[in-house]
Design an enzyme around this catalytic site. Structure first.
Site, short mmCIF file in Angstrom:
data_model
loop_
_atom_site.label_atom_id
_atom_site.label_comp_id
_atom_site.label_asym_id
_atom_site.label_seq_id
_atom_site.Cartn_x
_atom_site.Cartn_y
_atom_site.Cartn_z
N TYR A 99 15.08 23.10 0.31
CA TYR A 99 13.87 22.43 0.79
C TYR A 99 12.93 22.11 -0.38
CZ TYR A 99 9.72 21.79 3.81
OH TYR A 99 8.61 21.28 4.45
N LYS A 102 11.65 18.43 -1.65
CA LYS A 102 10.22 18.06 -1.62
C LYS A 102 9.71 17.74 -3.03
CE LYS A 102 9.71 18.31 2.80
NZ LYS A 102 9.43 17.11 3.57
#
Ligand SMILES: NC(=O)c1ccc[n+]([C@@H]2O[C@H](COP(=O)([O-])OP(=O)(O)OC[C@H]3O[C@@H](n4cnc5c(N)ncnc54)[C@H](O)[C@@H]3O)[C@@H](O)[C@H]2O)c1
Length: 249
Positions: free
Chosen positions: A157, A161
């Site tokens: 993740y 990002k």
């Protein structure tokens, strides 16, 4: 004052959570909203109805943000349905598949990169020609504080990002001369279905570490999007705005 009167906006992943909050606030500001959902049709159609009742044009589209072909088809349909104009793209769709690196599968790494990061390439590429022709547009990418500072248990993740931030700054440099702006928002801890998955101890830990001592709301993020989408930010591009209650301060 309505800040987005008659603007056409595409939001990915808006059948719930932050995406839904953005759709609602944008419709209140006069924007026509095209939005996507990935699986459950009922809440998407419910939102479509709710937005239309606010007096704007709205349409839900089933589209997998990770698919380049689906992104192209989606944009073609939106152009047909919304009089050939797209003013704002919000790349919001995202998932988590958390695990320590030791236990993370290749499939879980790939899924998060595809849905969170590759989707941003897919959608930006699909709208680019239209924005260039218009010589105006605003692209907003939903990153995360985790992309700025990292987080144990979220290598996939955090990488997705952080990648969005590099993508955002590069697009800002490539398209700025055509009056197309690209910015990212880095939400902190926003209380949605995504964070409902966390146990109460973890949630309290997040809240305790936030100077404003609360999780954010979807409206907090929608208001930041409103700034980047509207002419209030007409001289702002390539930026990452932390909307995190001071978490990264
Ligand atoms: N909630 C938070 O604390 C937080 C913090 C930082 C960043 N974010 C980011 O904000 C965005 C929205 O998060 P949220 O909390 O509303 O999450 P959520 O899980 O409530 O909503 C995510 C949305 O993305 C959609 N989606 C998932 N996979 C998709 C796909 N393949 N194609 C199209 N749509 C898909 C889902 O249908 C859903 O509508 C995400 O990108 C997330 O990473 C959230």
């Amino acid at each position: 004052m309505k800040l987005l009167e008659d603007k056409n906006v595409i939001i990915t992943g808006a059948s719930r959570g932050i995406g839904m909050g953005i759709a609602q606030v944008f419709a209140d500001h006069g924007a026509n909203v095209a939005f996507t959902y990935s699986s459950s049709e009922a809440p998407a159609l419910e939102l479509e109805k709710e937005l239309i009742a606010k007096g704007v044009k709205a349409k839900a589209y089933k589209s997998n943000a990770a698919s380049f072909k689906e992104a192209e088809d989606l944009v073609a349909k939106v152009l047909e349905d919304f009089e050939g104009r797209i003013d704002v793209l919000i790349n919001n769709a995202g998932i988590t598949k958390d695990n320590l690196l030791m236990r993370m599968s290749e499939a879980d790494f790939d899924a998060v990169i595809d849905i969170n990061l590759k989707s941003v390439f897919n959608m930006t590429k699909a709208v680019q020609r239209t924005l260039l022709k218009q010589r105006k547009g605003s692209i907003i990418n939903m990153s995360s504080v985790v992309g700025v500072k990292g987080n144990a248990g979220q290598t996939n993740y955090a990488a997705s990002k952080a990648g969005m931030i590099g993508f955002t700054k590069s697009v800002a440099l490539e398209l700025g001369s055509r009056n197309i702006r690209c910015n990212a928002i880095a939400p902190g801890f926003i209380e949605t279905e995504m964070t409902d998955k966390l146990d109460e101890k973890t949630v309290q830990g997040w809240r305790d570490g936030i100077p404003l001592k609360r999780g954010g709301s979807t409206e907090d993020i929608a208001n930041a999007c409103l700034y980047f989408a509207s002419d209030l930010s007409s001289y702002v591009t390539g930026q990452v705005l932390n909307v995190d209650g001071g978490m990264l301060t």
